[in-house]
Design an enzyme around this catalytic site. Structure first.
Site, mmCIF file in Angstrom:
data_model
loop_
_atom_site.group_PDB
_atom_site.id
_atom_site.type_symbol
_atom_site.label_atom_id
_atom_site.label_comp_id
_atom_site.label_asym_id
_atom_site.label_seq_id
_atom_site.Cartn_x
_atom_site.Cartn_y
_atom_site.Cartn_z
ATOM 1 N N SER A 1 16.679 -4.554 -21.888
ATOM 2 C CA SER A 1 16.226 -3.188 -21.616
ATOM 3 C C SER A 1 17.046 -2.631 -20.471
ATOM 4 O O SER A 1 17.649 -3.385 -19.688
ATOM 5 C CB SER A 1 14.742 -3.207 -21.229
ATOM 6 N N TYR B 1 7.212 -6.673 -17.497
ATOM 7 C CA TYR B 1 8.234 -6.279 -18.469
ATOM 8 C C TYR B 1 9.636 -6.346 -17.860
ATOM 9 O O TYR B 1 10.549 -6.944 -18.422
ATOM 10 C CB TYR B 1 7.941 -4.864 -18.963
#
Length: 271
Positions: free
Chosen positions: A156, A169
């Site tokens: 990400s 995350y």
């Protein structure tokens, strides 16, 4: 609660990839919808045989059925070593080899660092990071038998910089980035390439539920002033799976509209 289905991708092409994947068998996790489904569509369009996996069984089967004879679906919990072995054996038995792996399955929880529970943190890491480790470890023997392969780990933009509300995350995606480089170093002489893709904000069911909208001007936080579309991430994935990326390993490919490049002009000018 059922997540809202995203609107159709504006201007999305019928296929997401131009890279040639003819004759390759790819395992693709988290493939029921969003980026995973787009990557599966792109890989099949590029000639690959794809085993789609997800815990969302009904959606996953529908996605695979729509792709025709070169796609199969297997329900799959990526935190289970036994299920990873079952998926890998299925792919090799069904299509004869395992040439590519896309570790896309992931979960996200928006919690401040001061408020995140250890249980929540561990849950995110178990899916997003440990699942990637197990997947890479499990496919290595099959890829060695095939004479090599390509692993694409979906990290990400939050794995390239700090992002608030992503204690679990963000940490997991930084971990995926590091694990990718370790795999590249250790597996290079086996002709197994390992690269990571770092999507920015992308319009998927996960982001649709928090009000993200596609289209020009819809996301001024990025230099391109819009969110990404799943097919745009999928194109990068298919490129890395293909022989067109034959000298790329350990690379970080940001597909983020320039978000990690730096602050926007609008921000700098105080507008």
């Amino acid at each position: 609660m059922t997540e809202p289905e995203p609107k159709p991708e504006p201007g999305a092409p019928a296929t997401a990839a131009v890279s040639d994947l003819t004759g390759k068998t790819v395992i693709l996790t988290g493939a029921a919808r969003g980026i995973g489904a787009a990557a599966a569509r792109g890989a099949v369009a590029a000639g690959a045989r794809v085993v789609l996996t997800d815990v969302l069984e009904e959606e996953g089967r529908r996605t695979a059925e729509a792709l025709g004879d070169r796609a199969r679906f297997v329900r799959h919990d990526v935190t289970s070593e036994e299920e990873w072995q079952r998926v890998t054996d299925f792919a090799a038995g069904e299509f004869g080899s395992v040439d590519g792996l896309v570790n896309n399955a992931g979960i996200s929880m928006a919690t401040f660092l001061a408020d995140v529970s250890v249980e929540e943190f561990r849950k995110v890491l178990d899916v997003n990071l440990t699942g990637v480790l197990i997947g890479m470890k499990t496919v290595i023997p099959a890829m060695r038998r095939a004479g090599g392969g390509s692993v694409v780990n979906i990290s990400s933009a939050a794995g390239l910089t700090g992002l608030a509300l992503t204690a679990g995350y963000g940490a997991s995606k930084w971990g995926v980035r590091g694990l990718t480089k370790i795999g590249a170093v250790e597996l290079g002489t086996d002709r197994i390439r390992v690269n990571s893709v770092h999507p920015g904000m992308t319009y998927t069911p996960m982001t649709a539920r928090v009000g993200i909208e596609p289209g020009e001007g819809g996301y001024p936080n990025t230099p391109m002033a819009r969110v990404g579309e799943p097919h745009e991430i999928a194109s990068a994935v298919c490129f890395l799976l293909s022989d067109a990326a034959s000298y790329m390993t350990g690379a970080e490919l940001a597909v983020d509209g320039g978000w990690t490049a730096g602050p926007t002009v609008r921000y700098v000018m105080g507008q």
